[in-house]
Design an enzyme around this catalytic site. Structure first.
Site, PDB file in Angstrom:
ATOM      1  N   HIS A 462      30.452  34.332  42.159  1.00  0.00           N
ATOM      2  CA  HIS A 462      31.159  33.846  40.969  1.00  0.00           C
ATOM      3  C   HIS A 462      31.785  35.011  40.191  1.00  0.00           C
ATOM      4  O   HIS A 462      32.988  34.983  39.889  1.00  0.00           O
ATOM      5  CB  HIS A 462      30.185  33.077  40.068  1.00  0.00           C
ATOM      6  N   GLU A 463      30.990  36.001  39.855  1.00  0.00           N
ATOM      7  CA  GLU A 463      31.513  37.112  39.066  1.00  0.00           C
ATOM      8  C   GLU A 463      32.566  37.897  39.834  1.00  0.00           C
ATOM      9  O   GLU A 463      33.511  38.435  39.249  1.00  0.00           O
ATOM     10  CB  GLU A 463      30.376  38.022  38.603  1.00  0.00           C
ATOM     11  N   HIS A 466      35.962  36.551  39.220  1.00  0.00           N
ATOM     12  CA  HIS A 466      36.617  37.145  38.049  1.00  0.00           C
ATOM     13  C   HIS A 466      37.207  38.507  38.406  1.00  0.00           C
ATOM     14  O   HIS A 466      38.321  38.855  37.982  1.00  0.00           O
ATOM     15  CB  HIS A 466      35.605  37.332  36.913  1.00  0.00           C
TER      16      HIS A 466
END
Length: 674
Positions: A462-463, A466
């Protein structure tokens, strides 16, 4: 005092020279940076020439480069590797920065020049990113209060400064109380159920504080990953109780008064700006548009989610043979998961060794989709010795940027996981991106492998989503760099990146036993696939509870906010009114440790995760329909969505990518809410 920030860094990609930076460098650099930008803005505001796009908008984008260099370096350190001295400096500098930003945003002369260019934008023939810059700058200044009279601006500046001080104090209190509430174990028998990796990490945490035994540090969210396997119910209860107590113990770190004061000031500010409440002020500049649109989504999901959670609780009670409390839920869930899907959370960790997950999972998927390659640069250093630095290049070997990874928890790091830029990409300034991912994985003892939980693997993917957004975006103006998009859109790319962690081609590449190198057994792989959506009633309910609590606080008028005096009572009433108060399912973040909304920039915006997930779930279906993990599919997603940063209306970009607006059906199916 001369500082390392006075000129752009000479290191590759303008990486800040962290090894040269000392505490005493920050304040002089901040002071000089603010002086320089004030002078630059003054020159723009008093320019005798008529306002043009170049002498006003572009000049404003060029301003403040020294301040940007020191700010991004300092706040990276303050969030990930802080000390008491750093905390004190942050408390000192935050209200000054708030006042500095207001002095620019509320400058009537500057606003008049921006408005003049905005009014003439069609005649000027502005298009693309140039037009977006004019429109966004004008909108942001207007919503921020640039049109207020002198008295209104004075009050607004005072509100912003106090809020900056209070939110900084909230975060510091939360860090200190979280560290203080770590659960100390002196009898190893109480750790029954934890694998060797987890025991090594807890032993290391105790040793770091000079303690005997084992120390279980707390994550940001309610609960703890260890609750899934610890067999001692009393220990599980201690951990859950410690988690729930944060910020409300009546000590020096109690956040209840701060919550009330922050809510009241935000409500007053919203009314000063012409809005009925803070939620209306926030959503006016988001893709949702209004709090009513947010309500429409959240309230449509809550009844089915809560009903699913209640049903799940009954099933778990039958598994355990007694009523399920909050500290029992994860433990019962793993028993049930093993029974239904042959998935053993402890056994799976042996196949999730961090280095392999990173290189053969996260980086592998990015290469297959976007043609990116990652080479570690041990000659480059981050702000802590544990930070790893990777150079990123494209298929032709051209430079893309730097990716930093700070994997492990430490006492000076705030809770949770995040990405932030250290250097923003901008063709105007001539910079390529430097981004960092921070996680809070417990560090094992020296010589022991770092074995991740399934949730930690998900968080890393997920990170990194980003990070990809920050690395791939190519914009002219720093305002639009990377993840500088609407808050309720920013989670979309990171959520999409989660789909690859269980994608067969990716999973088989990284899920290998850390000792033997053998791939994950077929029954575990099948169990992972079959159990997608399992426990979704709990997951959706705990999230919606936090999102609706955030909205409840920020839908208050100033008079209503002034009447609230009991944080716990307000919280309980809000959850019950929303129909989301389910026994044994505490809100993912309670008010006194809800960092997203009281210090992290997601105030009245925590709904953005589920709002973005509508796009995410729809996009996952698109990838499945268009070849999955393919360079062609990745190229389209990168060029239309990731690559534009904030330089284009995000929903317009999505429509071009998908060929239509997003549909909610895929989200409902994923969450079991049809």
């Amino acid at each position: 005092m001369a500082t390392p920030f006075d000129a752009p860094s000479s290191l590759p990609y303008a990486l800040p020279p962290f090894t040269e930076v000392r505490l005493e460098h920050y304040r002089p650099a901040f002071d000089q940076g603010m002086r320089e930008q004030r002078a630059e803005v003054e020159a723009i505001a008093t320019d005798p020439e008529s306002p043009t796009f170049d002498n006003t908008l572009v000049a404003l984008e060029r301003s403040g480069q020294l301040l940007a260099r020191v700010s991004m370096a300092f706040f990276t350190v303050a969030s990930a590797d802080s000390t008491a001295e750093i905390h004190d400096l942050e408390a000192e500098i935050s209200p000054l920065l708030a006042a500095h930003r207001d002095a620019i945003t509320l400058d009537s002369r500057l606003y008049e020049r921006v408005a003049a260019v905005h009014d003439a934008r069609e005649d000027l023939g502005l298009t693309g990113e140039d037009l977006r810059l004019v429109e966004r700058t004008h909108t942001e200044m207007t919503l921020a209060g640039a049109g207020l009279d002198a008295a209104g601006k004075e009050r607004l500046t005072a509100l912003n400064q106090e809020l900056s001080t209070l939110t900084t104090r909230f975060e510091r209190n939360l860090l200190d109380d979280t560290n203080d509430l770590a659960v100390h174990i002196t009898d190893e028998a109480e750790l029954d159920g934890l694998d060797d990796g987890a025991r090594s990490a807890t032993r290391g945490a105790a040793e770091a504080r000079g303690l005997d035994g084992w120390l279980i540090t707390l994550p940001l969210f309610t609960g703890h990953p260890y609750l899934a396997t610890l067999t001692d119910r009393a220990v599980r209860a201690r951990i859950m109780d410690a988690s729930l107590q944060r910020g409300r113990r009546g000590n020096d770190w109690d956040n209840r008064d701060l919550v009330l004061r922050i809510v009241r000031l935000r409500a007053e500010r919203a009314e000063l700006l012409g809005f009925p409440n803070h939620a209306a002020a926030v959503t006016a500049d988001e893709t949702a548009g209004t709090p009513e649109a947010v309500d429409g989504l959240l309230t449509s999901l809550a009844p089915a989610a809560a009903a699913n959670a209640r049903d799940e609780r009954e099933v778990r009670a039958r598994v355990l043979g007694h009523e399920v409390e909050a500290h029992d839920w994860a433990y019962a869930t793993e028993i049930l998961r093993a029974q239904q899907f042959a998935v053993d959370a402890t056994a799976m960790r042996a196949y999730f060794e961090a280095q392999r997950v990173l290189h053969d999972g996260v980086f592998h998927a990015a290469n297959a989709l976007y043609g990116l390659s990652f080479a570690e640069r041990p000659d480059l250093h981050g702000y802590n010795d544990e930070v790893r630095v990777f150079e990123v290049t494209d298929e032709q070997g051209a430079s893309v940027g730097l990716y930093l990874l700070d994997l492990y928890t430490r006492d000076g790091k705030r809770g949770g996981a995040w990405m932030n830029p250290i250097v923003e990409q901008s063709a105007l300034i001539g910079t390529l991106p430097v981004v960092v991912n921070n996680l809070n994985v417990p560090k094992p003892a020296a010589g022991s492998p770092t074995l991740l939980t399934q949730d930690e693997v998900t968080t890393l993917f997920h990170e990194f989503g980003h990070a990809l957004h920050g690395l791939i975006a190519r914009t002219t103006y720093p305002r639009f760099s990377g993840t500088s998009v609407e808050r309720d859109f920013v989670e979309f790319p990171s959520q999409v990146n989660e789909m690859w962690l269980n994608w067969p081609e990716v999973l088989v590449n990284y899920a290998r036993h850390h000792e033997t190198g053998e791939p994950m057994p077929a029954e575990l792989v099948l169990g992972l696939s079959d159990s997608e959506g399992f426990n979704e009633g709990f997951a959706t309910t705990e999230y919606l509870a936090a999102a609706m609590l955030d909205q409840a606080w920020h839908r208050l008028s100033s008079a209503e906010a002034a009447a609230v005096t009991d944080v716990e009572a307000f919280e309980q009433d809000a959850l019950e009114a929303a129909g989301i108060a389910v026994p044994a399912v505490p809100t993912r973040y309670s008010s006194t440790y809800f960092a997203h909304t009281f210090s992290g920039g997601y105030d009245a915006g925590y709904y953005g995760y589920i709002w973005s997930e509508v796009l995410d779930a729809d996009t996952v279906e698109w990838f499945r329909e268009h070849g999955g993990l393919s360079r062609e599919a990745g190229r389209r997603f990168a060029s239309i969505v990731l690559g534009v940063g904030g330089s284009r209306d995000p929903l317009e970009a999505y429509r071009e990518f998908r060929g239509r607006d997003a549909e909610v059906g895929p989200l409902l199916r994923r969450r079991g809410l049809e």
